[in-house]
Scaffold this motif. Structure first.
Motif, PDB file in Angstrom:
ATOM      1  N   MET A 190       0.871  -1.190   0.217  1.00 42.35           N
ATOM      2  CA  MET A 190       0.015   0.023  -0.104  1.00 42.35           C
ATOM      3  C   MET A 190       0.915   1.108   0.033  1.00 42.35           C
ATOM      4  O   MET A 190       1.821   1.429   0.857  1.00 42.35           O
ATOM      5  CB  MET A 190      -0.906   0.078   1.210  1.00 42.35           C
ATOM      6  N   ASP A 191       0.568   2.268  -0.814  1.00 38.60           N
ATOM      7  CA  ASP A 191       1.519   3.481  -0.969  1.00 38.60           C
ATOM      8  C   ASP A 191       0.752   4.570   0.112  1.00 38.60           C
ATOM      9  O   ASP A 191      -0.030   4.218   0.843  1.00 38.60           O
ATOM     10  CB  ASP A 191       1.363   4.065  -2.406  1.00 38.60           C
ATOM     11  N   ASP A 192       1.329   5.801   0.146  1.00 34.35           N
ATOM     12  CA  ASP A 192       0.951   6.968   0.971  1.00 34.35           C
ATOM     13  C   ASP A 192      -0.543   7.223   0.814  1.00 34.35           C
ATOM     14  O   ASP A 192      -1.067   7.840   1.617  1.00 34.35           O
ATOM     15  CB  ASP A 192       1.951   7.948   0.705  1.00 34.35           C
ATOM     16  N   SER A 193      -0.934   6.996  -0.569  1.00 31.20           N
ATOM     17  CA  SER A 193      -2.392   7.369  -0.835  1.00 31.20           C
ATOM     18  C   SER A 193      -3.333   6.445   0.262  1.00 31.20           C
ATOM     19  O   SER A 193      -4.561   6.901   0.857  1.00 31.20           O
ATOM     20  CB  SER A 193      -2.806   7.088  -2.058  1.00 31.20           C
ATOM     21  N   GLY A 194      -2.799   5.505   0.530  1.00 30.11           N
ATOM     22  CA  GLY A 194      -3.621   4.071   1.124  1.00 30.11           C
ATOM     23  C   GLY A 194      -3.593   4.702   2.792  1.00 30.11           C
ATOM     24  O   GLY A 194      -4.851   4.706   3.416  1.00 30.11           O
ATOM     25  N   LYS A 195      -2.575   5.103   3.197  1.00 28.82           N
ATOM     26  CA  LYS A 195      -2.295   5.889   4.347  1.00 28.82           C
ATOM     27  C   LYS A 195      -3.212   7.026   4.592  1.00 28.82           C
ATOM     28  O   LYS A 195      -3.906   7.061   5.998  1.00 28.82           O
ATOM     29  CB  LYS A 195      -0.865   6.272   4.714  1.00 28.82           C
ATOM     30  N   GLU A 196      -3.251   7.892   3.846  1.00 30.02           N
ATOM     31  CA  GLU A 196      -4.090   8.940   3.795  1.00 30.02           C
ATOM     32  C   GLU A 196      -5.536   8.657   3.807  1.00 30.02           C
ATOM     33  O   GLU A 196      -6.157   9.338   4.676  1.00 30.02           O
ATOM     34  CB  GLU A 196      -3.736   9.756   2.435  1.00 30.02           C
ATOM     35  N   GLN A 197      -5.948   7.827   3.137  1.00 27.56           N
ATOM     36  CA  GLN A 197      -7.371   7.090   3.277  1.00 27.56           C
ATOM     37  C   GLN A 197      -7.683   6.560   4.573  1.00 27.56           C
ATOM     38  O   GLN A 197      -8.768   7.085   5.176  1.00 27.56           O
ATOM     39  CB  GLN A 197      -7.394   5.954   2.351  1.00 27.56           C
ATOM     40  N   PHE A 198      -6.573   6.012   5.041  1.00 25.48           N
ATOM     41  CA  PHE A 198      -6.789   5.449   6.472  1.00 25.48           C
ATOM     42  C   PHE A 198      -7.089   6.539   7.530  1.00 25.48           C
ATOM     43  O   PHE A 198      -7.833   6.613   8.327  1.00 25.48           O
ATOM     44  CB  PHE A 198      -5.667   4.534   6.899  1.00 25.48           C
ATOM     45  N   ARG A 199      -6.160   7.623   7.210  1.00 32.06           N
ATOM     46  CA  ARG A 199      -6.226   8.825   8.279  1.00 32.06           C
ATOM     47  C   ARG A 199      -7.572   9.367   8.190  1.00 32.06           C
ATOM     48  O   ARG A 199      -8.060   9.819   9.189  1.00 32.06           O
ATOM     49  CB  ARG A 199      -5.320   9.752   7.968  1.00 32.06           C
ATOM     50  N   GLN A 200      -8.165   9.460   7.009  1.00 34.34           N
ATOM     51  CA  GLN A 200      -9.325  10.089   6.679  1.00 34.34           C
ATOM     52  C   GLN A 200     -10.686   9.372   7.389  1.00 34.34           C
ATOM     53  O   GLN A 200     -11.564   9.991   7.686  1.00 34.34           O
ATOM     54  CB  GLN A 200      -9.472  10.359   5.098  1.00 34.34           C
ATOM     55  N   GLN A 201     -10.560   7.882   7.182  1.00 27.81           N
ATOM     56  CA  GLN A 201     -11.458   7.255   7.666  1.00 27.81           C
ATOM     57  C   GLN A 201     -11.575   6.921   9.111  1.00 27.81           C
ATOM     58  O   GLN A 201     -12.522   6.288   9.651  1.00 27.81           O
ATOM     59  CB  GLN A 201     -11.396   5.732   7.114  1.00 27.81           C
TER      60      GLN A 201
ATOM     61  N   PHE B 224       1.348  -0.400   8.099  1.00 26.18           N
ATOM     62  CA  PHE B 224       0.425  -0.307   7.027  1.00 26.18           C
ATOM     63  C   PHE B 224       0.856  -1.194   5.484  1.00 26.18           C
ATOM     64  O   PHE B 224       0.106  -1.273   4.896  1.00 26.18           O
ATOM     65  CB  PHE B 224       0.073   1.143   6.773  1.00 26.18           C
ATOM     66  N   ASP B 225       2.060  -1.181   5.492  1.00 29.06           N
ATOM     67  CA  ASP B 225       2.601  -1.920   4.407  1.00 29.06           C
ATOM     68  C   ASP B 225       2.110  -3.269   4.257  1.00 29.06           C
ATOM     69  O   ASP B 225       2.110  -3.788   3.246  1.00 29.06           O
ATOM     70  CB  ASP B 225       4.114  -2.014   4.365  1.00 29.06           C
ATOM     71  N   SER B 226       1.623  -3.827   5.424  1.00 25.89           N
ATOM     72  CA  SER B 226       1.256  -5.206   5.336  1.00 25.89           C
ATOM     73  C   SER B 226      -0.089  -5.394   4.853  1.00 25.89           C
ATOM     74  O   SER B 226      -0.672  -6.335   4.692  1.00 25.89           O
ATOM     75  CB  SER B 226       1.562  -5.748   6.576  1.00 25.89           C
ATOM     76  N   PHE B 227      -0.691  -4.111   4.904  1.00 24.55           N
ATOM     77  CA  PHE B 227      -2.103  -4.260   4.601  1.00 24.55           C
ATOM     78  C   PHE B 227      -2.289  -4.223   2.965  1.00 24.55           C
ATOM     79  O   PHE B 227      -2.086  -3.385   2.169  1.00 24.55           O
ATOM     80  CB  PHE B 227      -2.786  -2.766   5.083  1.00 24.55           C
ATOM     81  N   GLU B 228      -2.875  -5.305   2.450  1.00 18.73           N
ATOM     82  CA  GLU B 228      -2.822  -5.712   0.863  1.00 18.73           C
ATOM     83  C   GLU B 228      -4.066  -5.159   0.242  1.00 18.73           C
ATOM     84  O   GLU B 228      -4.145  -5.140  -1.006  1.00 18.73           O
ATOM     85  CB  GLU B 228      -2.583  -7.005   0.633  1.00 18.73           C
TER      86      GLU B 228
ATOM     87  N   ILE C 137      -8.534  -3.944  10.773  1.00 18.72           N
ATOM     88  CA  ILE C 137      -8.197  -3.123  12.236  1.00 18.72           C
ATOM     89  C   ILE C 137      -9.049  -3.958  13.291  1.00 18.72           C
ATOM     90  O   ILE C 137      -8.483  -4.273  14.345  1.00 18.72           O
ATOM     91  CB  ILE C 137      -8.672  -1.706  12.145  1.00 18.72           C
ATOM     92  N   TYR C 138     -10.113  -4.737  12.821  1.00 13.66           N
ATOM     93  CA  TYR C 138     -10.995  -5.516  13.827  1.00 13.66           C
ATOM     94  C   TYR C 138      -9.811  -6.592  14.305  1.00 13.66           C
ATOM     95  O   TYR C 138      -9.903  -6.968  15.485  1.00 13.66           O
ATOM     96  CB  TYR C 138     -12.143  -5.616  13.362  1.00 13.66           C
ATOM     97  N   SER C 139      -9.369  -7.385  13.239  1.00 10.15           N
ATOM     98  CA  SER C 139      -8.551  -8.555  13.488  1.00 10.15           C
ATOM     99  C   SER C 139      -7.322  -8.224  14.524  1.00 10.15           C
ATOM    100  O   SER C 139      -7.116  -8.827  15.240  1.00 10.15           O
ATOM    101  CB  SER C 139      -7.984  -9.049  12.099  1.00 10.15           C
ATOM    102  N   ILE C 140      -6.882  -6.780  14.277  1.00  9.08           N
ATOM    103  CA  ILE C 140      -5.607  -6.729  14.951  1.00  9.08           C
ATOM    104  C   ILE C 140      -6.060  -6.360  16.371  1.00  9.08           C
ATOM    105  O   ILE C 140      -5.524  -6.995  17.274  1.00  9.08           O
ATOM    106  CB  ILE C 140      -4.888  -5.223  14.456  1.00  9.08           C
ATOM    107  N   ALA C 141      -7.314  -5.763  16.542  1.00 12.11           N
ATOM    108  CA  ALA C 141      -7.905  -5.455  17.848  1.00 12.11           C
ATOM    109  C   ALA C 141      -8.276  -6.795  18.776  1.00 12.11           C
ATOM    110  O   ALA C 141      -7.745  -6.871  20.033  1.00 12.11           O
ATOM    111  CB  ALA C 141      -9.098  -4.498  17.802  1.00 12.11           C
ATOM    112  N   ARG C 142      -8.791  -7.734  17.849  1.00  8.33           N
ATOM    113  CA  ARG C 142      -9.191  -8.828  18.495  1.00  8.33           C
ATOM    114  C   ARG C 142      -8.062  -9.916  19.060  1.00  8.33           C
ATOM    115  O   ARG C 142      -8.018 -10.185  20.094  1.00  8.33           O
ATOM    116  CB  ARG C 142     -10.092  -9.735  17.531  1.00  8.33           C
TER     117      ARG C 142
END
Lengths: 150, 172
Positions: free
Chosen positions: B1-12, B50-54, B63-68
């Motif tokens: 995932m590139d920086d746009s994915g990270k940006e999307q994550f921040r926005q969400q 975040f790089d591991s999010f495909e 994120i739910y999986s990580i929290a669980r």
């Protein structure tokens, strides 16, 4: 999968509301053969709605925590930048050391493989530590002269 | 995932945070594990890795999986599972609760207790499906369990809930 297990899955679909009317009638008809399961189905049907047990989503919105997280994200990004710069420097240093070693090895190779080794050729050590007449050697010569029988 | 994915994550984050917070509050009800700590840690861990999010699964299920997983690690550390049965209903009350009549309060607290008393493999499915509104394919992404098995667990969870509510004096 046993017929009972298949019926259990159909019960779940019925309660979830994803079973068609006809499938629902078929399920209820099949359940007559399993009185125990039929009773469980009735009890499950009577369960209260659990969806609202934990309240509305907006009640869990916490602006302070979200802002805190965004701040932490910035710190992570800055930390990564620093780490990347550091690792780049280490990588370049490694290349520099490798290049120096390669040059040294090539130069040594010229001297070692440049014909048969004789005293007339300088060794790599001699290049770094040139032979000089030392006081010690002169002293040895003097002693030799002194004790040499005439 | 590139920086746009990270940006999307921040926005969400404004949508993901309250949803995960409610889900973890329900999931951790009756335990000594603080849902806020788990949610914060999950988001930080997600952002760091975040790089591991495909992008094969949804951001929320990821994120739910990580929290669980973080919660399960905490359960293991604290060995709390056996204690859930002794948690008084009152302790399942939340600061965000807005009950209308007292009867509603009582009913909701008993339901929360009944859910909290379910074994983890049943409780997680009930909460993801009913409280969080995930689909079975999404729950499958989180748990790695196939849909048929999940539906079977859902049946058993509902059966347990009916039994527990009967025991708690709130017969369905």
């Amino acid at each position: 999968m046993t017929e009972r297990e298949q019926l259990e899955i159909l019960i779940t679909e019925a309660i979830d509301g994803t079973l068609s009317g006809e499938d629902l009638r078929m399920l209820e008809q099949k359940l007559t053969k399993y009185p125990g399961l039929q009773e469980e189905y009735r009890q499950i049907r009577r369960l209260p709605d659990l969806a609202a047990v934990y309240g509305e989503l907006r009640l869990f919105h916490d602006s302070d925590n979200i802002q805190h997280l965004l701040g932490e994200f910035d710190l992570i990004d800055k930390g990564k930048d620093k780490a990347e710069t550091g690792s780049e420097w280490i990588r370049l240093s490694r290349y520099a050391v490798a290049a120096s070693l390669a040059i040294f090895a090539i130069l040594s190779l010229f001297y070692v493989t440049g014909g048969s080794y004789t005293d007339s050729y300088l060794t790599a050590e001699e290049m770094f530590y040139p032979m000089e007449e030392s006081t010690g050697e002169n002293y040895v010569l003097y002693l030799n002269d002194l004790f040499e029988p005439n | 995932m590139d920086d746009s994915g990270k940006e999307q994550f921040r926005q969400q984050l404004h949508e993901l945070y309250p949803r995960l917070m409610r889900a973890m509050t329900a999931y951790l009800a009756g335990s000594t594990v603080d849902p806020e700590d788990i949610v914060q840690e999950a988001f930080l861990k997600a952002y760091q890795n975040f790089d591991s999010f495909e992008g094969k699964s949804g951001m929320y299920t990821w994120i739910y999986s990580i929290a669980r997983n973080l919660s399960i690690d905490e359960f293991r550390k604290r060995k709390y599972e056996r204690l859930l049965h002794s948690v008084p209903s009152d302790e399942l009350e939340l600061a965000s609760d807005t009950f209308a009549p007292d009867e509603q309060r009582e009913e909701i607290l008993i339901l929360r207790k009944a859910i909290a008393m379910l074994p983890e493999i049943f409780r997680s499915v009930v909460l993801m499906k009913i409280i969080d509104g995930m689909s079975y394919p999404e729950i499958s992404e989180v748990t790695g369990v196939n849909e048929q098995t999940l539906k079977n667990r859902m049946f058993r969870a509902r059966k347990e809930l009916a039994k527990t509510l009967k025991l708690l004096g709130a017969e369905p």
